[in-house]
Design an enzyme around this catalytic site. Structure first.
Site, short mmCIF file in Angstrom:
data_model
loop_
_atom_site.label_atom_id
_atom_site.label_comp_id
_atom_site.label_asym_id
_atom_site.label_seq_id
_atom_site.Cartn_x
_atom_site.Cartn_y
_atom_site.Cartn_z
CD GLU A 85 -4.30 4.11 -1.90
OE1 GLU A 85 -4.57 4.81 -0.55
OE2 GLU A 85 -5.02 3.94 -2.47
CG ASP A 130 -1.95 0.97 1.57
OD1 ASP A 130 -2.90 1.14 0.66
OD2 ASP A 130 -1.80 2.35 1.68
CG HIS A 163 -6.25 12.74 -9.34
ND1 HIS A 163 -6.39 11.61 -8.47
CD2 HIS A 163 -7.04 14.09 -9.16
CE1 HIS A 163 -7.24 12.74 -7.73
NE2 HIS A 163 -7.60 13.77 -8.11
CG ASP A 209 -3.59 8.81 -12.85
OD1 ASP A 209 -3.79 8.09 -11.68
OD2 ASP A 209 -4.29 9.34 -13.67
CG ASN A 227 -4.10 11.79 -5.99
OD1 ASN A 227 -3.64 11.38 -7.37
ND2 ASN A 227 -4.25 10.38 -6.05
#
Length: 204
Positions: A192, A149, A162, A166, A157
């Site tokens: 994630e 994680d 974003h 990504d 973000n």
């Protein structure tokens, strides 16, 4: 398409049946003419008259033969056209089926692949973990799982957008992939989160 092919096959069967009936009519006609010749030979002593009658009968046989040959030629041409159309339709369908198989395989691959990272997705993971679990139950070989994680991903973000988030996910997926063996399996579980399955690997 299949209904059309079935109809054409039925038409071809009708054509074959008509050919058999035509053959039967020819046999009956020739037999009648031969019987007529035999009867004339028994009942007529005049050579001239006998010759004329035999010639007439032979002309009748020839006429029936010509008619039969003409009908059969037309029927063969029509039958060949039907076969050619069927062959063309079948080849077209085979090509279409091949293309559909390719599309289905591609869609299946896409359905099991994460669009962002290119690695397997959660659906692929659920399929694979069921397989690995069944193998573990049968052979009792070591099987380990790693859950990854990304810490503070929401901050990435929020601070950088974003697109940056990504990119982080893609980079981490790539770096994790580099550390795995061919037998290992990694999937993006969600957001994630990543899951790694390591067959034949104990906790140490």
């Amino acid at each position: 398409r299949l209904q059309e092919i079935d109809q054409r096959l039925s038409d071809n069967a009708v054509t074959q049946q008509a050919s058999q009936q035509n053959q039967y009519r020819l046999d009956v006609a020739v037999h009648a003419q031969v019987e007529g010749i035999e009867t004339t030979m028994k009942e007529t002593s005049d050579i001239g008259q006998l010759k004329l009658e035999i010639q007439r009968r032979l002309d009748g046989i020839r006429e029936h033969m010509d008619s039969f040959r003409e009908d059969e030629t037309q029927r063969q041409v029509a039958s060949k056209q039907q076969v050619d159309v069927l062959t063309s339709r079948l080849r077209s369908m085979e090509k279409e089926i091949s293309q559909l198989h390719s599309r289905v395989r591609k869609e299946q691959e896409n359905a099991l692949q994460d669009a962002l990272t290119g690695i397997p997705n959660r659906m692929a993971y659920e399929k694979r973990v069921a397989e690995e679990y069944a193998r573990w139950r049968r052979y009792h070989a070591p099987l380990s799982m790693i859950v990854v994680d990304i810490d503070h991903f929401k901050r990435i973000n929020d601070l950088y957008g974003h697109q940056a988030g990504d990119k982080v996910i893609r980079v981490i997926a790539l770096e994790l992939s580099k550390q795995l063996r061919d037998v290992d399996f990694m999937a993006r579980y969600g957001g994630e989160e990543f899951v790694v399955l390591l067959p034949e690997t104990n906790i140490q």
